[in-house]
Scaffold this active site. Structure first.
Site, mmCIF file in Angstrom:
data_model
loop_
_atom_site.group_PDB
_atom_site.id
_atom_site.type_symbol
_atom_site.label_atom_id
_atom_site.label_comp_id
_atom_site.label_asym_id
_atom_site.label_seq_id
_atom_site.Cartn_x
_atom_site.Cartn_y
_atom_site.Cartn_z
ATOM 1 C CE LYS A 1 13.733 1.235 -6.374
ATOM 2 N NZ LYS A 1 12.622 2.460 -5.895
ATOM 3 N N PRO B 1 15.370 -10.786 12.899
ATOM 4 C CG PRO B 1 13.408 -12.338 14.391
ATOM 5 C CD PRO B 1 13.591 -11.256 14.307
ATOM 6 C CD GLU B 2 19.085 -10.589 8.335
ATOM 7 O OE1 GLU B 2 18.905 -10.822 7.062
ATOM 8 O OE2 GLU B 2 19.452 -9.670 9.210
ATOM 9 C CG HIS C 1 9.740 -10.980 28.905
ATOM 10 N ND1 HIS C 1 9.779 -10.192 29.853
ATOM 11 C CD2 HIS C 1 10.764 -11.191 29.447
ATOM 12 C CE1 HIS C 1 10.318 -9.653 30.582
ATOM 13 N NE2 HIS C 1 11.654 -11.146 30.127
ATOM 14 N NE ARG D 1 15.649 -6.629 23.706
ATOM 15 C CZ ARG D 1 16.778 -6.003 22.383
ATOM 16 N NH1 ARG D 1 16.590 -5.906 21.559
ATOM 17 N NH2 ARG D 1 17.751 -6.734 23.516
#
Length: 286
Positions: free
Chosen positions: A160, A2-3, A96, A117
């Site tokens: 950068k 998820p973002e 789960h 997971r």
């Protein structure tokens, strides 16, 4: 994983259903779910009992539940399949289910951490003076944070030696942006993912940040992006921003701007989706 928009949707749900409730009991059903709490599952459960949960907070993709008057917080790492669900006490346990948190009130709901997971987990940490769990104190502010400094981000890019998409995914520069929303913002900005970050002018950087914010706010308005049943909000509902994606996952489909078939290229164990006409690659210097 998820973002920012997906994590913020979960945070808002927790603020509504969990904030200002006192923990009565914690049941850890799988020790891996609290493996980042080095003192172990029993210690994790005992330390939460009797404490009142404050307003859930987020920075970038990181979400935590402050424990009022303790200087500590429960950090939730959702990983690839972690879910924080608010369920009625009588609801059958999920297949789960890893951690169950019950509260000392009569509202009839509990908090469940479900993780197929087991890449995610919960852990208890001291907080800094800014209220962040100490293990994420190095994470930069995210673009929806009112205190995010656009000019400081531009100055950082100038120094950068990296590409623009790598910079967007660098959580020490800007947090919360992942593969999906980076591709979407770059498509909207007409910038190729391999363009050198240092070469972006200030207007281009500000335009890109504007598109990052726009696409994240648009995703927030529809509950985030869900490609399968693993990402859901606290009520188990999926977001549907995937229907509005302009770049990510659209290989071979016409660019919504110019009609050119969209391309996908392998990128850092992920994929980058882009329009070869609207987002021309940078020239290779001989």
């Amino acid at each position: 994983m998820p973002e920012l928009p997906e994590v913020e949707v979960v945070r808002r749900g927790l603020e509504r259903w969990v904030a200002h409730r006192t923990v009565a009991d914690v049941e850890v059903l799988h020790p891996r779910a609290v493996r980042r709490h080095v003192a172990g599952a029993d210690d994790f459960a005992q330390r939460l009992k009797g404490h009142r949960v404050g307003t859930p907070l987020r920075r970038g993709k990181y979400l935590w539940l402050p424990l009022e008057d303790t200087g500590q917080a429960v950090l939730a790492h959702l990983g690839m399949s972690g879910q924080l669900l608010v369920q009625p006490h009588e609801a059958p346990p999920e297949r789960h289910l890893r951690v169950r948190v019950r509260f000392a009130d009569d509202r009839g709901t509990e908090l469940r951490f479900v993780d197929q997971r087991t890449f995610g987990g919960l852990s208890l940490h001291d907080t800094t003076a800014d209220g962040l769990p100490d293990v994420i104190a190095h994470i930069a502010r995210d673009p929806l944070d009112p205190l995010f400094d656009d000019d400081a981000f531009q100055r950082a890019l100038r120094g950068k030696r990296t590409t623009v998409k790598r910079a967007l995914l660098d959580q020490s520069l800007i947090s919360g942006v992942g593969n999906i929303y980076a591709d979407e913002a770059l498509w909207r900005s007409r910038i190729h993912y391999d363009r050198p970050a240092a070469g972006l002018t200030r207007p281009h950087t500000l335009e890109l940040l504007g598109h990052v914010r726009d696409v994240m706010n648009a995703a927030l308005s529809v509950g985030g992006t869900s490609f399968d049943s693993l990402y859901v909000n606290v009520n188990g509902e999926s977001g549907y921003f995937d229907r509005s994606l302009d770049a990510y996952g659209r290989e071979g489909l016409p660019c919504r701007r110019c009609g050119t078939p969209m391309l996908r290229r392998p990128w850092m164990n992920r994929s980058s989706y882009f329009c070869p006409r609207c987002q021309r690659p940078p020239r290779v210097m001989s």
